[in-house]
Structures are given as structure tokens and as C-alpha cells.
Design an enzyme around this catalytic site. Structure first.
Site, PDB file in Angstrom:
ATOM      1  N   ARG A   1     -14.160 -34.135  19.327  1.00 39.00           N
ATOM      2  CA  ARG A   1     -15.066 -34.704  20.458  1.00 39.00           C
ATOM      3  C   ARG A   1     -15.120 -33.000  20.809  1.00 39.00           C
ATOM      4  O   ARG A   1     -16.152 -32.823  22.246  1.00 39.00           O
ATOM      5  CB  ARG A   1     -14.539 -35.500  21.153  1.00 39.00           C
TER       6      ARG A   1
ATOM      7  N   ILE B   1      -5.571 -33.245  39.631  1.00 37.72           N
ATOM      8  CA  ILE B   1      -6.997 -33.557  39.478  1.00 37.72           C
ATOM      9  C   ILE B   1      -7.390 -34.887  38.878  1.00 37.72           C
ATOM     10  O   ILE B   1      -7.963 -36.027  39.860  1.00 37.72           O
ATOM     11  CB  ILE B   1      -7.581 -32.774  38.162  1.00 37.72           C
TER      12      ILE B   1
ATOM     13  N   ARG C   1     -19.035 -39.546  28.626  1.00 32.31           N
ATOM     14  CA  ARG C   1     -18.877 -39.285  30.599  1.00 32.31           C
ATOM     15  C   ARG C   1     -20.599 -38.555  30.923  1.00 32.31           C
ATOM     16  O   ARG C   1     -20.778 -38.763  31.837  1.00 32.31           O
ATOM     17  CB  ARG C   1     -18.321 -39.146  31.586  1.00 32.31           C
TER      18      ARG C   1
ATOM     19  N   ASP D   1      -7.120 -29.733  31.840  1.00 31.30           N
ATOM     20  CA  ASP D   1      -7.350 -29.377  31.107  1.00 31.30           C
ATOM     21  C   ASP D   1      -6.583 -28.872  29.193  1.00 31.30           C
ATOM     22  O   ASP D   1      -6.563 -28.917  28.427  1.00 31.30           O
ATOM     23  CB  ASP D   1      -9.268 -28.968  29.817  1.00 31.30           C
TER      24      ASP D   1
ATOM     25  N   CYS E   1     -13.509 -40.283  28.285  1.00 29.21           N
ATOM     26  CA  CYS E   1     -12.192 -40.217  28.716  1.00 29.21           C
ATOM     27  C   CYS E   1     -11.301 -41.341  29.281  1.00 29.21           C
ATOM     28  O   CYS E   1     -12.286 -41.269  30.246  1.00 29.21           O
ATOM     29  CB  CYS E   1     -11.659 -38.905  28.144  1.00 29.21           C
TER      30      CYS E   1
ATOM     31  N   ARG F   1     -12.417 -41.411  37.566  1.00 25.57           N
ATOM     32  CA  ARG F   1     -13.349 -40.753  37.093  1.00 25.57           C
ATOM     33  C   ARG F   1     -14.681 -41.476  37.872  1.00 25.57           C
ATOM     34  O   ARG F   1     -15.640 -41.597  37.339  1.00 25.57           O
ATOM     35  CB  ARG F   1     -13.538 -40.445  35.597  1.00 25.57           C
TER      36      ARG F   1
ATOM     37  N   VAL G   1     -16.706 -30.347  39.141  1.00 29.65           N
ATOM     38  CA  VAL G   1     -17.144 -29.265  37.972  1.00 29.65           C
ATOM     39  C   VAL G   1     -18.473 -30.091  37.862  1.00 29.65           C
ATOM     40  O   VAL G   1     -19.884 -30.070  37.833  1.00 29.65           O
ATOM     41  CB  VAL G   1     -16.506 -29.343  36.746  1.00 29.65           C
TER      42      VAL G   1
ATOM     43  N   LYS H   1     -14.696 -32.742  48.059  1.00 27.17           N
ATOM     44  CA  LYS H   1     -13.474 -32.802  46.767  1.00 27.17           C
ATOM     45  C   LYS H   1     -14.077 -31.759  45.391  1.00 27.17           C
ATOM     46  O   LYS H   1     -15.939 -31.926  45.381  1.00 27.17           O
ATOM     47  CB  LYS H   1     -12.848 -33.972  46.097  1.00 27.17           C
ATOM     48  N   VAL H   2     -13.529 -30.754  45.055  1.00 26.12           N
ATOM     49  CA  VAL H   2     -14.579 -30.031  43.741  1.00 26.12           C
ATOM     50  C   VAL H   2     -14.428 -30.842  42.776  1.00 26.12           C
ATOM     51  O   VAL H   2     -13.618 -31.816  42.468  1.00 26.12           O
ATOM     52  CB  VAL H   2     -13.372 -28.700  43.372  1.00 26.12           C
TER      53      VAL H   2
END
Ligand code: UD1
Length: 429
Positions: free
Chosen positions: A408, A338, A102, A316, A126, A131, A174, A171-172
Site C-alpha cells: 500500500r 497521534i 481511509r 508514520d 489501517c 480514526r 492532516v 485538533k490538528v
């Protein structure tokens, strides 16, 4: 396909060197697209995702020299990549590459900023929820990009170049914060990112962009200001240590018992996770060398957690923590806020004897006295390592299938664990 075979029940004792962070290495490598000059990155982990991104960047015309010790060598220093994007020869990132990871979608902003055009396939990665990339597209539009979606590709154009703007995320995210940061560094004028992600990897990328000549203020807080430049210069930057790898091995030690030095790990990168771990009865001490994690024979205390953006408990580490809680002395509740579909490890942990039920976004984990080895299937990157943690504590043999998920994101996992006394091996074919 490779498998990992584990004979569980051994405590972990020794030293595990912590590698550079995958989630910083990837956007840092992408930053090389922003300059004609050489970007040198030290402490880059040897991971399948890093290799794939090297290949993708190579297609765009980035020359990459790799030096440092090779996988399997005795020394544990990460590799050094010298990336030189003197000429961008192709601004298309095709489906067969972007669909594998991604984060490779993130090339779109830097390509657009540098050349005025980019055509990048919508991503895969993933399977942990839908997403979407809507925030990423909003970033490009806000900075002056024209966006069209056609046949599974995002086609972006900016004939007159990009301009700084105010970007406010609902929204937060990364990835979208990285995208805004990277792209705005090569846009005219000032950009302001509001509700920015505060993850340490964002700060690491901002530090590198600053060394490349951009002016970045506030990285690590929720408001980031970037003064873009017409051109950025080359720089040398070392990738920060991987907090997810750190937390994963800390949880493995909590699970098996023992005493392990996580060399190079830094406490401030995962305070919430370490506090949670301390609550389970695990001892974590900060030393000059790194973090020392130990647990004696006492039972594992159950602790409830909710995943949150940094500085909260990271999504994670959710699967790994669930593996640990599966052997706690009592019930814990683990809430995932999340990603909506990040519980695929639950049914695999159940194959090892874990007692977990799901109620919407919450997993209720009733600790059991013993786990028993079984064949299990890795479903995504972090879930796969939760099965390894389960296997390390389970009686008898556990075989984890589809370990390409592990490769990965975890460098030399079986070697690092075996050196601390685990009975773990990779079986090829
Ligand atoms: C990054 C990390 C991943 C981590 C995740 C959350 C990398 C390479 N990957 O992933 O390991 O699990 O952060 O800490 O750094 N969202 C939208 N629209 C968008 C983008 C995101 O709705 O355009 C949503 C997502 O569906 C999710 C939430 O925002 O619910 C957070 O996702 P995000 O932080 O963007 O994750 P990634 O950057 O993909």
C-alpha cells in the site's frame, strides 16, 4: 498471499531512489474531481493505494491515462497520471472500495463542491485507532453542506452550492485539512482554516490548487486562507518526494550499518526525524543528489521520541524508529500522541527478540544485543516496514506475512533494498 523473506545481518550500501509521496499523491489525484479540465500529475508512486484510488475515481467518471516506466523497469522515475473529470457520472463511493483505504473518503468534499451531492461510505483503512471523520463532516457543514448519515453512508447535499467560511479544528488533522483545502477551492468566497495541519503534503496540494486557479495563502502554516473559484482549470504538477519512505530507509541504514544515498530526498521534509537519527550516532549529510546516510560499527545510541504533528517527529516513522531502538545500547522511551492504538508492531518485534514494554501511550524499549529471525505478521502499513527493518538486522531468516500492507505504501521495497546488498525476496502464494 505474498511473503517477504529476509536473511539478516548485511550492511546496506548503494543508492535508493526516493519515490513520490503517497500522502500527497492521493489528495492530488482527488483534486482532479474539482475541474472539467485535465490534471497531469508527475512522479506518482506505483502503489496499491494509488491503484485503488484510480479505480475509485474511475467509478466517478474520471478518465485516467497512465504513462511512464512500469514497475520492474530499470529507470526509477515515477509514473505520470493524466486525470480528466470532464463528466462526473456517479457521486456514490461504495463501502467495498472506501473500506479498503481511509483516504478515499476524502472524495466527498470535491464531489459535493462540483455536483452539489455526494454519497460516500464511512471509511476503513489501517487499524491504528478509531480514526473518526467528525472533523471532515464539520468542514462540509461549515461550507454549507447538509449532512445525513444513513446505513453506513454519509449523504451530503449542497443545492445552493458551497460558501467559504471560517473552519477551526480542535485538533490538528492532516486529512481534514486536505478536505477543507480541496473543498473550499471550489466554494464561493473566502475560507479560513485555523489550526491547520502544516505537513509538507498540505503545501504540495495547495501549490497544485493554486496552479489550478484557486488562491491559497499560508499553506504550511497553521492558518490557511483560500479564495474559492466557480471553476478551476487543469494544471501539471509533480508530487514531492516521500519523507516517510526517506526516513524509513534512513532508519534501515542506521540499523544495519553501511552507507546509502537516498536519491531525491529532501532534508527540510523531515528535519525532526533526521535530528533524532543523528542523535543515535547515524551520520546524515545533505548533497546535491539527496541525503547520504551512514553508520559505522559503533553502537546505536538510545534516544527518546514523542510523535507530533509536523514539524515534529512523525507518527508514520514511530514503528520504524522502535525497531531501531530495539538494538540500541540502553533504554529509550517512545511516546505516541497521534493515534491511540499504534503499537501493534510491539508484539511482532518481540518475536524477533526485542524487549519492549508498554505504559499507556509510551513504549519503553530496552535495547538488546541481537535480534533473531522469526516469522512475523504485518498489521498495518508502517508497522509492517518496521518488521522488515528488524529482519534486516536479525540473525537468520525472517518471514514477514501479509505484505499487502507494505504494498500500500512502499514502492518496490525489496528491489530497492536488494540493490543495496540486503538479502530480501518476495515469495508469492
Ligand atoms: C494522515 C496520513 C497518515 C498519518 C496521519 C497523521 C494520509 C493519506 N494519511 O492520516 O499516514 O499517520 O495523517 O500524520 O495522508 N481525527 C479526529 N477526527 C477526524 C479526523 C481525525 O478525531 O475527523 C483524529 C485522529 O483520530 C487522530 C488525529 O486526529 O488522532 C490525526 O489524524 P489525521 O491527521 O486526520 O490522520 P489522517 O489524515 O487519517
Amino acid at each position: 498471499m505474498d511473503r517477504i523473506r529476509i536473511h539478516g545481518g548485511r550492511a546496506l550500501n548503494g543508492t535508493i531512489p526516493i519515490s513520490g509521496a503517497k500522502n500527497a499523491a492521493l489528495p492530488l489525484m482527488i483534486a482532479s474531481l474539482l475541474t472539467e479540465e485535465k490534471l497531469i500529475l508527475d512522479n506518482v508512486p506505483r502503489l496499491a493505494d494509488v491503484g485503488l484510488l484510480q479505480y475509485i475515481l474511475g467509478n466517478h467518471g474520471v478518465d485516467i491515462m497512465v504513462s511512464g516506466k512500469r514497475a520492474g523497469d530499470e529507470e526509477n522515475a515515477g509514473q505520470t497520471l493524466e486525470l480528466s473529470a470532464k463528466n462526473i457520472v456517479d457521486t456514490t463511493a461504495p463501502y467495498h472500495l472506501v473500506s479498503k483505504m481511509r483516504a478515499s473518503f476524502w472524495v466527498i468534499g470535491p464531489l459535493l463542491a462540483r455536483t452539489g451531492e455526494a454519497k460516500v461510505s464511512l471509511p476503513g483503512g489501517c487499524a491504528i485507532g478509531t480514526r473518526p471523520v467528525d472533523f471532515h463532516l464539520d468542514v462540509l457543514r461549515s461550507l454549507g453542506g447538509e449532512i445525513e448519515i444513513s446505513e453506513g453512508y454519509v449523504i451530503a447535499k449542497a443545492k445552493k452550492g458551497l460558501r467559504g467560511a471560517k473552519i477551526s479544528f480542535p485538533k490538528v488533522s492532516v486529512g481534514a485539512t486536505h478536505a477543507a483545502l480541496l473543498t473550499a477551492s471550489l466554494a464561493k468566497g473566502e475560507a479560513v482554516i485555523e489550526n491547520a495541519a502544516r505537513e509538507p503534503e498540505i503545501k504540495d496540494v495547495a501549490d497544485c490548487l493554486t496552479a489550478m486557479g484557486a488562491k491559497v495563502e499560508g499553506a504550511g502554516t497553521s492558518t490557511i486562507r483560500i479564495q474559492g473559484r466557480d471553476k478551476l482549470n487543469g494544471a501539471r504538477h509533480a508530487v514531492l518526494p516521500d519523507r516517510i519512505e526517506t526516513g524509513t530507509y534512513a532508519m534501515a541504514v542506521a540499523m544495519t550499518g553501511g552507507d546509502v544515498m537516498l536519491a531525491g530526498a529532501r532534508e527540510e521534509l523531515l528535519v525532526a526525524a533526521l535530528d533524532t537519527l543523528r542523535g543515535t550516532g547515524t551520520k546524515v549529510t545533505v548533497t546535491n543528489e539527496g541525503l547520504r546516510v551512514s553508520r559505522n560499527g559503533a553502537g546505536i545510541v538510545p534516544v527518546d521520541v514523542t510523535t507530533e504533528p509536523f514539524p515534529g517527529f512523525p507518527t508514520d516513522l514511530q514503528a520504524q524508529f522502535m525497531a531501531l531502538m530495539s538494538r540500541a545500547k540502553g533504554t529509550s522511551r517512545i511516546r505516541e500522541t497521534i493515534f491511540e492504538n499504534r503499537f501493534m508492531h510491539v508484539q511482532e518485534l518481540a518475536r524477533l527478540g526485542a524487549n519492549i514494554s508498554l505504559d499507556g501511550e509510551t513504549a519503553i524499549v530496552q535495547g538488546v544485543e541481537k535480534l533473531k529471525g522469526a516469522p512475523v505478521m504485518a498489521t498495518d502499513l508502517r508497522a509492517s516496514v518496521s518488521l522488515v527493518i528488524g529482519g534486516l538486522a536479525a540473525e537468520g531468516e525472517t518471514t514477514v506475512h501479509r505484505v499487502y500492507h507494505l504494498d500500500r505504501g512502499f514502492e518496490r521495497l525489496e528491489q530497492k533494498l536488494a540493490r543495496c546488498g540486503a538479502s530480501i525476496e518476495r515469495v508469492s502464494g
